[in-house]
Scaffold this motif. Structure first.
Motif, PDB file in Angstrom:
ATOM      1  N   ALA A   2      -1.863  -6.942  29.005  1.00 47.93           N
ATOM      2  CA  ALA A   2      -1.473  -5.768  28.221  1.00 47.93           C
ATOM      3  C   ALA A   2      -0.946  -4.654  29.123  1.00 47.93           C
ATOM      4  O   ALA A   2       0.045  -3.993  28.796  1.00 47.93           O
ATOM      5  CB  ALA A   2      -2.649  -5.275  27.385  1.00 47.93           C
ATOM      6  N   VAL A   5       2.602  -5.596  30.272  1.00 52.04           N
ATOM      7  CA  VAL A   5       3.575  -5.435  29.186  1.00 52.04           C
ATOM      8  C   VAL A   5       3.932  -3.967  29.002  1.00 52.04           C
ATOM      9  O   VAL A   5       5.098  -3.605  28.871  1.00 52.04           O
ATOM     10  CB  VAL A   5       3.025  -6.034  27.874  1.00 52.04           C
ATOM     11  CG1 VAL A   5       3.856  -5.601  26.681  1.00 52.04           C
ATOM     12  CG2 VAL A   5       2.990  -7.551  27.968  1.00 52.04           C
ATOM     13  N   ARG A   6       2.931  -3.084  29.027  1.00 56.58           N
ATOM     14  CA  ARG A   6       3.177  -1.657  28.800  1.00 56.58           C
ATOM     15  C   ARG A   6       3.838  -0.968  29.993  1.00 56.58           C
ATOM     16  O   ARG A   6       4.456   0.082  29.830  1.00 56.58           O
ATOM     17  CB  ARG A   6       1.864  -0.953  28.490  1.00 56.58           C
ATOM     18  CG  ARG A   6       1.346  -1.273  27.129  1.00 56.58           C
ATOM     19  CD  ARG A   6       0.205  -0.329  26.764  1.00 56.58           C
ATOM     20  NE  ARG A   6      -0.353  -0.732  25.501  1.00 56.58           N
ATOM     21  CZ  ARG A   6      -1.597  -1.143  25.325  1.00 56.58           C
ATOM     22  NH1 ARG A   6      -2.429  -1.185  26.334  1.00 56.58           N
ATOM     23  NH2 ARG A   6      -2.016  -1.505  24.134  1.00 56.58           N
ATOM     24  N   VAL A  27       6.888  -0.895  23.068  1.00 57.10           N
ATOM     25  CA  VAL A  27       5.754  -1.572  22.431  1.00 57.10           C
ATOM     26  C   VAL A  27       5.388  -0.771  21.190  1.00 57.10           C
ATOM     27  O   VAL A  27       5.187   0.439  21.260  1.00 57.10           O
ATOM     28  CB  VAL A  27       4.539  -1.654  23.384  1.00 57.10           C
ATOM     29  CG1 VAL A  27       3.347  -2.285  22.674  1.00 57.10           C
ATOM     30  CG2 VAL A  27       4.867  -2.431  24.636  1.00 57.10           C
ATOM     31  N   LYS A  29       3.039  -2.195  18.779  1.00 57.99           N
ATOM     32  CA  LYS A  29       1.714  -2.604  18.321  1.00 57.99           C
ATOM     33  C   LYS A  29       1.110  -3.585  19.321  1.00 57.99           C
ATOM     34  O   LYS A  29       1.814  -4.436  19.853  1.00 57.99           O
ATOM     35  CB  LYS A  29       1.828  -3.264  16.950  1.00 57.99           C
ATOM     36  CG  LYS A  29       0.530  -3.601  16.283  1.00 57.99           C
ATOM     37  CD  LYS A  29       0.785  -4.181  14.893  1.00 57.99           C
ATOM     38  CE  LYS A  29      -0.504  -4.500  14.206  1.00 57.99           C
ATOM     39  NZ  LYS A  29      -0.291  -5.097  12.888  1.00 57.99           N
ATOM     40  N   THR A  30      -0.189  -3.436  19.573  1.00 54.28           N
ATOM     41  CA  THR A  30      -0.897  -4.396  20.427  1.00 54.28           C
ATOM     42  C   THR A  30      -2.231  -4.750  19.790  1.00 54.28           C
ATOM     43  O   THR A  30      -2.812  -3.959  19.049  1.00 54.28           O
ATOM     44  CB  THR A  30      -1.176  -3.842  21.843  1.00 54.28           C
ATOM     45  OG1 THR A  30      -2.014  -2.697  21.724  1.00 54.28           O
ATOM     46  CG2 THR A  30       0.084  -3.492  22.574  1.00 54.28           C
ATOM     47  N   SER A  31      -2.689  -5.935  20.084  1.00 50.53           N
ATOM     48  CA  SER A  31      -3.988  -6.397  19.612  1.00 50.53           C
ATOM     49  C   SER A  31      -4.562  -7.308  20.689  1.00 50.53           C
ATOM     50  O   SER A  31      -3.882  -8.214  21.163  1.00 50.53           O
ATOM     51  CB  SER A  31      -3.832  -7.155  18.296  1.00 50.53           C
ATOM     52  OG  SER A  31      -5.061  -7.741  17.927  1.00 50.53           O
ATOM     53  N   VAL A  32      -5.813  -7.034  21.082  1.00 53.16           N
ATOM     54  CA  VAL A  32      -6.465  -7.834  22.117  1.00 53.16           C
ATOM     55  C   VAL A  32      -7.768  -8.373  21.556  1.00 53.16           C
ATOM     56  O   VAL A  32      -8.587  -7.619  21.038  1.00 53.16           O
ATOM     57  CB  VAL A  32      -6.732  -6.994  23.385  1.00 53.16           C
ATOM     58  CG1 VAL A  32      -7.473  -7.817  24.430  1.00 53.16           C
ATOM     59  CG2 VAL A  32      -5.430  -6.457  23.953  1.00 53.16           C
ATOM     60  N   GLU A  39      -3.884 -12.192  23.112  1.00 51.41           N
ATOM     61  CA  GLU A  39      -3.233 -10.889  23.050  1.00 51.41           C
ATOM     62  C   GLU A  39      -1.966 -11.010  22.207  1.00 51.41           C
ATOM     63  O   GLU A  39      -1.216 -11.969  22.346  1.00 51.41           O
ATOM     64  CB  GLU A  39      -2.912 -10.373  24.450  1.00 51.41           C
ATOM     65  CG  GLU A  39      -4.158 -10.157  25.288  1.00 51.41           C
ATOM     66  CD  GLU A  39      -3.882  -9.551  26.653  1.00 51.41           C
ATOM     67  OE1 GLU A  39      -2.757  -9.067  26.895  1.00 51.41           O
ATOM     68  OE2 GLU A  39      -4.808  -9.564  27.480  1.00 51.41           O
ATOM     69  N   ASP A  40      -1.763 -10.026  21.324  1.00 47.71           N
ATOM     70  CA  ASP A  40      -0.574  -9.982  20.478  1.00 47.71           C
ATOM     71  C   ASP A  40       0.157  -8.673  20.752  1.00 47.71           C
ATOM     72  O   ASP A  40      -0.473  -7.616  20.875  1.00 47.71           O
ATOM     73  CB  ASP A  40      -0.956 -10.060  18.997  1.00 47.71           C
ATOM     74  CG  ASP A  40      -1.519 -11.421  18.630  1.00 47.71           C
ATOM     75  OD1 ASP A  40      -0.801 -12.415  18.798  1.00 47.71           O
ATOM     76  OD2 ASP A  40      -2.674 -11.487  18.178  1.00 47.71           O
ATOM     77  N   PHE A  41       1.470  -8.752  20.835  1.00 50.31           N
ATOM     78  CA  PHE A  41       2.298  -7.581  21.087  1.00 50.31           C
ATOM     79  C   PHE A  41       3.465  -7.576  20.111  1.00 50.31           C
ATOM     80  O   PHE A  41       3.990  -8.619  19.763  1.00 50.31           O
ATOM     81  CB  PHE A  41       2.882  -7.607  22.508  1.00 50.31           C
ATOM     82  CG  PHE A  41       1.848  -7.750  23.574  1.00 50.31           C
ATOM     83  CD1 PHE A  41       1.156  -6.649  24.032  1.00 50.31           C
ATOM     84  CD2 PHE A  41       1.558  -8.994  24.109  1.00 50.31           C
ATOM     85  CE1 PHE A  41       0.187  -6.780  25.008  1.00 50.31           C
ATOM     86  CE2 PHE A  41       0.597  -9.131  25.092  1.00 50.31           C
ATOM     87  CZ  PHE A  41      -0.091  -8.018  25.549  1.00 50.31           C
TER      88      PHE A  41
END
Length: 100
Positions: A2, A5-6, A27, A29-32, A39-41
């Motif tokens: 994450a 990515v950011r 980015v 939205k993110t979900s960990v 991890e979802d981006f």
């Protein structure tokens, strides 16, 4: 992942090769998930039309209305990364009927 990515895959800090194809990328939205580690981006992305073959552009983005307007190819990228499995799935979607 994450943090990478950011800090490395967004506008202003992405690698040169990527910035030649992408005009902007943020980015949205993110979900960990800890167990199993997933991890979802979601990214909002504008690709450079110059990097896309002309034959594809007709189907992916609308023509500029005048000479001063630039063509825009905007899309949403969805990344699903399964860290334990070492797998990633990336999906790109653009708006129907015009793509921008």
């Amino acid at each position: 992942l994450a943090v990478l990515v950011r800090t490395k895959l967004v506008t202003g800090v992405m690698p040169l090769a990527l910035s030649q194809v992408i005009r902007s990328r943020e980015v949205t939205k993110t979900s960990v998930q800890q167990m199993p580690p997933i991890e979802d981006f979601m990214f909002s992305t504008e690709l450079s039309p110059e990097a896309v073959p002309e034959a594809f552009l007709e189907h992916l983005c609308r023509r500029a209305d005048n000479a001063m307007e630039r063509r825009a190819f905007r899309c949403v990228e969805s990344w699903h990364v399964e860290l334990e499995q070492g797998q990633a799935m990336v999906e790109m979607m653009n708006a129907p009927a015009g793509g921008s």
